[in-house]
Scaffold this motif. Structure first.
Motif, PDB file in Angstrom:
ATOM      1  N   UNK A  97       4.428   0.525   1.406  1.00  0.00           N
ATOM      2  CA  UNK A  97       4.711  -0.792   0.844  1.00  0.00           C
ATOM      3  C   UNK A  97       4.206  -0.864  -0.585  1.00  0.00           C
ATOM      4  N   UNK A 116       0.209  -5.534  -3.528  1.00  0.00           N
ATOM      5  CA  UNK A 116       1.316  -5.359  -4.490  1.00  0.00           C
ATOM      6  C   UNK A 116       2.675  -5.678  -3.886  1.00  0.00           C
ATOM      7  N   UNK A 152      -0.698   5.222  -3.508  1.00  0.00           N
ATOM      8  CA  UNK A 152      -1.058   3.796  -3.478  1.00  0.00           C
ATOM      9  C   UNK A 152      -2.407   3.554  -4.153  1.00  0.00           C
ATOM     10  N   UNK A 188      -8.816   1.179  -0.167  1.00  0.00           N
ATOM     11  CA  UNK A 188      -9.742   0.042  -0.076  1.00  0.00           C
ATOM     12  C   UNK A 188     -10.067  -0.315   1.382  1.00  0.00           C
ATOM     13  N   UNK A 189      -9.029  -0.451   2.207  1.00  0.00           N
ATOM     14  CA  UNK A 189      -9.240  -0.820   3.616  1.00  0.00           C
ATOM     15  C   UNK A 189      -8.438   0.129   4.499  1.00  0.00           C
ATOM     16  N   UNK A 225      -7.314   0.745   8.420  1.00  0.00           N
ATOM     17  CA  UNK A 225      -7.242   0.081   9.725  1.00  0.00           C
ATOM     18  C   UNK A 225      -6.676   1.075  10.731  1.00  0.00           C
ATOM     19  N   UNK A 253      -3.323   2.663   9.119  1.00  0.00           N
ATOM     20  CA  UNK A 253      -2.841   1.910   7.957  1.00  0.00           C
ATOM     21  C   UNK A 253      -3.890   1.946   6.862  1.00  0.00           C
ATOM     22  N   UNK A 302      -4.741   0.323   3.117  1.00  0.00           N
ATOM     23  CA  UNK A 302      -4.458  -0.620   2.042  1.00  0.00           C
ATOM     24  C   UNK A 302      -5.117  -0.091   0.780  1.00  0.00           C
ATOM     25  N   UNK A 335      -5.129   0.067  -3.813  1.00  0.00           N
ATOM     26  CA  UNK A 335      -4.972  -0.767  -5.003  1.00  0.00           C
ATOM     27  C   UNK A 335      -3.511  -0.887  -5.422  1.00  0.00           C
ATOM     28  N   UNK A 336      -2.696   0.096  -5.077  1.00  0.00           N
ATOM     29  CA  UNK A 336      -1.302   0.073  -5.503  1.00  0.00           C
ATOM     30  C   UNK A 336      -0.313  -0.197  -4.393  1.00  0.00           C
ATOM     31  N   UNK A 337      -0.771  -0.455  -3.194  1.00  0.00           N
ATOM     32  CA  UNK A 337       0.158  -0.719  -2.097  1.00  0.00           C
ATOM     33  C   UNK A 337      -0.450  -0.379  -0.760  1.00  0.00           C
ATOM     34  N   UNK A 338       0.401  -0.078   0.182  1.00  0.00           N
ATOM     35  CA  UNK A 338      -0.060   0.154   1.560  1.00  0.00           C
ATOM     36  C   UNK A 338       0.757   1.283   2.174  1.00  0.00           C
ATOM     37  N   UNK A 339       0.093   2.127   2.947  1.00  0.00           N
ATOM     38  CA  UNK A 339       0.768   3.173   3.700  1.00  0.00           C
ATOM     39  C   UNK A 339       0.397   2.997   5.168  1.00  0.00           C
ATOM     40  N   UNK A 340       1.386   3.048   6.029  1.00  0.00           N
ATOM     41  CA  UNK A 340       1.032   2.985   7.452  1.00  0.00           C
ATOM     42  C   UNK A 340       1.927   3.906   8.252  1.00  0.00           C
TER      43      UNK A 340
END
Lengths: 329, 329, 329, 329
Positions: A260, B231, C139, C143-144, C146, C239, C241, C243-248
């Protein structure tokens, strides 16, 4: 232990050899190929004996043959194997001519040997699951079948020139799938086609973008569309609309990762190549053949299914050429 | 016809005015704002009268007040409106101090006026659907609640300095959602947090990335994580794992278009701004308030819900500061 | 050709034998098991020699050992194999005691033999793809993290009693995944847990529902939740999170069929059993080990990764028991 | 301020009145309906004046008319409104006869009044987004358009008897969508159809299940399929395969909740009714008309678009009746 003789040691022969290796109750006993090096390579990895095709067909050490040679050799091999009383697994198309397939069918029936036409997609876990649920009545009566099928990229032009055209070499899989899902024979075929992907395909007398409409006696409808090119992978989707709901099988993606970003949510392309997309279908198809022959039951799809798909492909080709719907009997 | 007086004509006041306009049985009768131009603009579009807030609260033409003013004014307005016997709809947080909320609660109970705390997310169609199905036992007993909540971008630093911190101004929505879904009060809060998005937020004594673990007396667990920046839009997901299955609510995307290319399959970003993401939630929240007041029933969530969320936010803040789990009674 | 000796011929031993068969440059040369029949069965299907474990470890015909025996035997086998100069592939957990793993680590380092800890999930195609893209900066900064991980159903109570508890036998996979994704060592662990699935698990001194929060020195946060039971299959999602987006990475489903009826749109359950869910991960894991040993490079994850995951599992267990965050050094 | 006169105060008239209310620069000034009570009810809620249709059309207080009356009245109303110099927004179909639409077109052109045909689906946010990206070249050249369109349930038989048939009353939306997406006029139409949903529809001389293939001069292909019944909601999907990829718009679901149980993963049905499914399309459509008329630009789709869709529907009907492809010029 079922001893299998492999006729043809090219790409598809290797796929079938690998599928056979997964089955405890069968083995590749012998291999044959017009190219000696190909036969020898496969024989070594499979622990099999190299023979010429005649010897293989008639060998007492061979119970069943898997035919993965060029299409124009199928006719003689089928007749030979039937005469020798071997069970037969044959790649599609059985032959370019429906009449010659009928001839093969008579030989197979006379010899009472098991025969399986290699429409591997019927064994894809998702397509098989969909069809089983359809047959079990989960969505009531079938009304509209939609098949979207796009190859990642066109085959070499040389292949297209001798393939019999898009309806016979590519859409034939979808025509078989249509029969598999409609549960009733199509009686009319209407086809359109264009060369939009590559003008050279058009110049060679074929199309690369095509659409067919099938109708059955009870009024069921099937729409199929094909393209020889899809930038996003091997696009293979089927969908059945029924009186009680809808069943569809989505594409198989390379992985389940989603990214995303500011551009949105992105998942992986569809699996790109038919060997990886249909890996499990090939394995399950061969397992079914081995299981049926081992238990003395008739494998399915049979030679009649190979014939009927070819008849539909011929009708589609004619419809496209003539610009009118063609009746099928 | 329910005559509503709007206290606060800023962004959220305008949202509530629009929601009221959708309801046939209510109207904006009067508006008040410290900024006369804001009050006049909203009055004109709503066909309402501009008053000062005292006059509005005590006007016989006003049956109910909607409080959308700065948090530090809520206390006096609630006391005034309760004394005047008006039904009260109040934005969250009711107050920065749990003790002052308790004081408001006593005033509201003494006056026996309806009171609704504006936890709009409870009225999001998907979240409400999920909670209703959970309450109906669709997945058995609740065991683990997971809430992922990320804002598109941080608010102005000035806002953060006076907001009470991330647990009180942002996570409070998730803490309320946790209570809504757990069906049981949390008895322990453990929080961690970091300033990863903007070091200035850290310098201001707050964090922008935070995670909380709640536990209840019977052992249910809730994990919440927050970021002040995403983002890919306004990321708002909840998920409940239960003894009989799982229920989750996915993000709401800008549209349903999917693009397939060599890079894969891409769908639209999540809706970006809270006003559009929760547009329907705001409308349904106000409809509930109007309906409850019109029928003489108590709206929900009430002032007690506002208090309990604040207590959890205070506990989370303390846990983050002290580095230990904090018990809540 | 790498000659592999298989120590342990149970379920996981058979998985590894099958993975080895897929690799052209390796073979199962010898097998050992405390149960002779198990060893003989696997030996026959693999074309291997049955030995006792001492003989196997010291056999000149064995280049590498795969340890898939009960955990309490690992220590001696590792020391023996290291002394014999064999490359070692060892199932997790290496040992129940972090100190004993440190002892193994010293033996392995002294002997300078390649060592791989079998954290198979790192080799799942989706998880590996996600981690590679994360490491490539797709990304930005992590940061986080999950991690949602639920088994289809609890193991036998007898297993639980000797497994070391949920944090050591189940969550250890997620703790390793957290390290894999965080790119930085956790310095603090906070755990909560409850026996919600089966009260007997609680009576046995363990929990079946658990949640952990990890934090790193730079402030990255990881939340993990586990349940021993999921009605809808083997639920394995991660998943990140950034700084530039999210990967899951989403779940892997049994097929791609979707059924639409008046109840909505329904897709298949998640793959149910760990052997089918992680089939490709097991194959890729073994391919990596064989490849590394064949090329003289160090496989990864190594013994240090096995140790660090165990230290985190110990810390999580202590945190759950004491009710406070535990620092890790 | 644009003063709009509403001709027809039934269900669709009420939809347009609500859409107009959302626009600051327009208002419903007058309404007319053959049923006085319908006109009065709408007039009251909209603050408009009731007139008879002649008076409305010629009123100096009316700048534009919205025609939502029965189809057979459109012809006279369009001529009247054109003569009176009013901007015209007309529901589809403009008329049952293509020749009579041509007559209307001449009157509109002679009077130089703005005219918009109400193909609302062009304004659906997802369909509009897809078309805009297609037009911007995001997936290269259009090659195959696939439109799947199923109504939740058939209209009353009485309606079907006078509707002109499925191609003219239902598929006409899809035929317009095909033109919108193909970017080129179809030159051939082939249609098949069956009465599978309700035999009475067949007895009434119509079909309830239909499929059409369109082709353009450059060889682009469009396949459309329709059913009058879908148990799972209002099924509305479009897909465009192009030289550079694929764009598709998925269904709009009731909410985003997913339930996972032993049966699999289930999401909500598609939005069920056209008014809720296309709520935003109706609003955006009217906003476009008001905006165009206010700025003196020609709204789109215009009367020519209404004509061409009708010509395609006529050709489809003829093709279905005759069983042959029909050329369109």
């Amino acid at each position: 232990m079922l001893n299998i003789g492999l006729l043809g040691c090219g790409r598809i022969g290797a796929v079938h050899a690998a599928s056979i290796r997964r089955q405890a109750q069968a083995r590749v006993a012998a291999v044959a190929d017009a190219v000696p090096a190909a036969a020898e390579a496969l024989a070594e990895s499979a622990g099999a004996t190299v023979m010429d095709s005649d010897a293989l067909i008639n060998s007492p050490d061979v119970d069943a043959v898997v035919i993965g040679t060029p299409t124009d050799t199928h006719f003689d091999l089928i007749h030979g194997a039937a005469a020798a009383g071997k069970a037969i697994f044959c790649e599609k198309p059985i032959d370019m001519s429906a009449d010659r397939i009928r001839d093969c069918s008579r030989a197979v029936q006379a010899a009472r040997v098991p025969f399986m036409t290699a429409f591997n997609r019927r064994f894809d876990p998702s397509f098989a699951n969909l069809q089983a649920r359809l047959a079990a009545g989960e969505i009531g009566q079938t009304e509209i079948v939609t098949i979207l099928s796009r190859d990642p990229s066109p085959p070499p032009l040389q292949y297209i020139k001798s393939s019999g055209g898009i309806f016979r070499d590519m859409m034939i899989h979808d025509l078989d799938m249509a029969r598999f899902l409609l549960g009733e024979e199509p009686i009319q075929v209407f086809a359109v086609g264009s060369a939009l992907v590559d003008a050279d395909i058009g110049a060679a007398g074929d199309v690369d973008t095509a659409a067919v409409t099938l109708t059955t006696a009870s009024g069921k409808i099937c729409q199929i569309s094909n393209s020889r090119r899809a930038t996003y992978g091997y696009d293979q989707r089927i969908e059945v609309h029924g009186s009680g709901g809808m069943l569809r099988a989505a594409n198989v993606h390379e992985n389940t990762v989603e990214a995303a970003t500011g551009s949105g949510f992105q998942t992986a392309p569809a699996k790109h190549f038919f060997l990886e997309r249909y890996e499990r279908a090939y394995a399950r198809e061969m397992a079914h053949f081995i299981d049926a022959v081992s238990h003395g039951t008739q494998p399915s799809p049979g030679i009649e299914d190979g014939l009927r798909a070819q008849v539909l492909a011929d009708a589609a080709t004619l419809s496209w050429q003539e610009g009118v719907p063609v009746q099928v009997t």
